[in-house]
Design a protein around this motif. Structure first.
Motif, short mmCIF file in Angstrom:
data_model
loop_
_atom_site.label_atom_id
_atom_site.label_comp_id
_atom_site.label_asym_id
_atom_site.label_seq_id
_atom_site.Cartn_x
_atom_site.Cartn_y
_atom_site.Cartn_z
N PHE A 64 -8.97 -6.54 42.64
CA PHE A 64 -9.03 -7.89 43.14
C PHE A 64 -10.15 -8.86 42.65
N ILE A 65 -11.26 -8.10 42.48
CA ILE A 65 -12.57 -8.88 42.02
C ILE A 65 -12.19 -9.37 40.51
N ARG A 66 -11.64 -8.23 39.57
CA ARG A 66 -11.34 -8.52 38.31
C ARG A 66 -10.34 -9.52 38.19
N CYS A 67 -9.20 -9.69 38.96
CA CYS A 67 -8.08 -10.63 38.85
C CYS A 67 -8.70 -12.12 39.48
N TYR A 68 -9.70 -12.20 40.24
CA TYR A 68 -10.13 -13.52 40.76
C TYR A 68 -11.07 -13.86 39.84
N ASP A 69 -11.85 -13.10 39.29
CA ASP A 69 -12.80 -13.40 38.34
C ASP A 69 -12.09 -14.09 37.03
N LEU A 70 -11.03 -13.38 36.57
CA LEU A 70 -10.21 -13.96 35.26
C LEU A 70 -9.64 -15.15 35.82
N LEU A 71 -8.96 -15.55 36.87
CA LEU A 71 -8.51 -16.69 37.41
C LEU A 71 -9.45 -17.67 37.22
N VAL A 72 -10.79 -17.71 37.59
CA VAL A 72 -11.75 -18.69 37.43
C VAL A 72 -11.92 -18.96 36.03
N ALA A 73 -12.21 -17.82 35.12
CA ALA A 73 -12.12 -17.92 33.82
C ALA A 73 -11.15 -18.84 33.20
N LEU A 74 -9.97 -18.45 33.65
CA LEU A 74 -8.73 -19.14 32.97
C LEU A 74 -8.72 -20.75 33.34
N HIS A 75 -9.22 -20.97 34.62
CA HIS A 75 -9.32 -22.21 35.15
C HIS A 75 -10.37 -23.02 34.30
N ASP A 76 -11.54 -22.40 34.30
CA ASP A 76 -12.49 -23.03 33.18
C ASP A 76 -12.00 -23.53 31.89
N TYR A 77 -11.32 -22.79 31.28
CA TYR A 77 -10.54 -23.03 30.06
C TYR A 77 -9.33 -23.99 30.27
N HIS A 78 -8.92 -24.25 31.25
CA HIS A 78 -7.58 -24.93 31.68
C HIS A 78 -6.31 -24.35 31.09
N ILE A 79 -6.40 -23.03 31.32
CA ILE A 79 -5.11 -22.21 31.01
C ILE A 79 -4.44 -22.38 32.42
N VAL A 80 -4.99 -22.27 33.72
CA VAL A 80 -4.58 -22.43 35.12
C VAL A 80 -5.17 -23.72 35.68
N ASP A 81 -4.33 -24.57 36.41
CA ASP A 81 -4.82 -25.76 37.01
C ASP A 81 -5.62 -25.45 38.24
N HIS A 82 -5.51 -24.46 38.87
CA HIS A 82 -6.38 -24.19 39.95
C HIS A 82 -6.61 -22.53 40.21
N TYR A 83 -7.23 -22.26 41.08
CA TYR A 83 -7.55 -20.67 41.55
C TYR A 83 -7.39 -20.32 42.81
N ASP A 84 -6.72 -21.17 43.63
CA ASP A 84 -6.45 -21.01 45.15
C ASP A 84 -5.43 -20.03 45.19
N ILE A 85 -5.34 -19.00 44.69
CA ILE A 85 -4.43 -18.11 44.83
C ILE A 85 -3.99 -17.87 46.25
N ASN A 86 -4.74 -17.75 47.11
CA ASN A 86 -3.96 -17.73 48.38
C ASN A 86 -2.78 -18.63 48.53
N LEU A 87 -2.93 -19.87 48.26
CA LEU A 87 -1.84 -20.66 48.43
C LEU A 87 -0.52 -20.17 47.53
N VAL A 88 -0.78 -19.53 46.31
CA VAL A 88 0.17 -19.10 45.65
C VAL A 88 1.08 -17.91 46.14
N ILE A 89 -0.12 -16.98 46.80
CA ILE A 89 0.47 -15.87 47.42
C ILE A 89 1.47 -16.00 48.70
N LEU A 90 0.89 -17.16 49.59
CA LEU A 90 1.83 -17.56 50.69
C LEU A 90 3.20 -18.02 50.12
N GLU A 91 3.23 -18.84 49.22
CA GLU A 91 4.55 -19.14 48.64
C GLU A 91 5.24 -18.14 48.22
N LYS A 92 4.77 -17.28 47.64
CA LYS A 92 5.45 -16.00 46.76
C LYS A 92 5.96 -15.34 48.05
#
Ligand SMILES: [Mg+2]
Length: 107
Positions: A64-92
């Motif tokens: 989880f730590i590595r996943c969260y870390d990468l999410l923020v890095a991808l956000h910094d480079y505009h590859i993902v538009d947010h990192y509030d993954i809890n919202l995405v998990i709830l929708e999934k």
């Protein structure tokens, strides 16, 4: 884990040098994903070697730590538009709850 804590996970990784010379090139991103794979394998090894609950849980935490870390890095480079993954998990979870038995697959 809150979005603030997710951000802090990445901040720690940056401070510890894990993003030195990191430019979000395809190779950079693939290397981070490979390291997530390695942590998943560590769960398998912890289970296989019967190392006990604490070790198995720690390896899950590493994933989880590595996943969260990468999410923020991808956000910094505009590859993902947010990192509030809890919202995405709830929708999934909502969508998965409506899918058929084994999602229509054999296993
Ligand atoms: Mg580990």
């Amino acid at each position: 884990v809150t979005p603030q804590q997710i951000f802090e996970i990445h901040e720690t990784a940056v401070k510890k040098g894990f993003y030195d010379n990191w430019k979000a090139s395809p190779e950079d991103v693939l290397a981070k994903i490979a390291l997530i794979h390695s942590e998943v394998s560590e769960i398998l090894e912890a289970y296989r070697k019967e190392t006990g609950s604490v070790k198995i849980l720690e390896e899950f935490a590493d994933v989880f730590i590595r996943c969260y870390d990468l999410l923020v890095a991808l956000h910094d480079y505009h590859i993902v538009d947010h990192y509030d993954i809890n919202l995405v998990i709830l929708e999934k979870m909502r969508v998965n709850g409506m899918r058929q038995h084994k999602h229509g697959n054999l296993i």
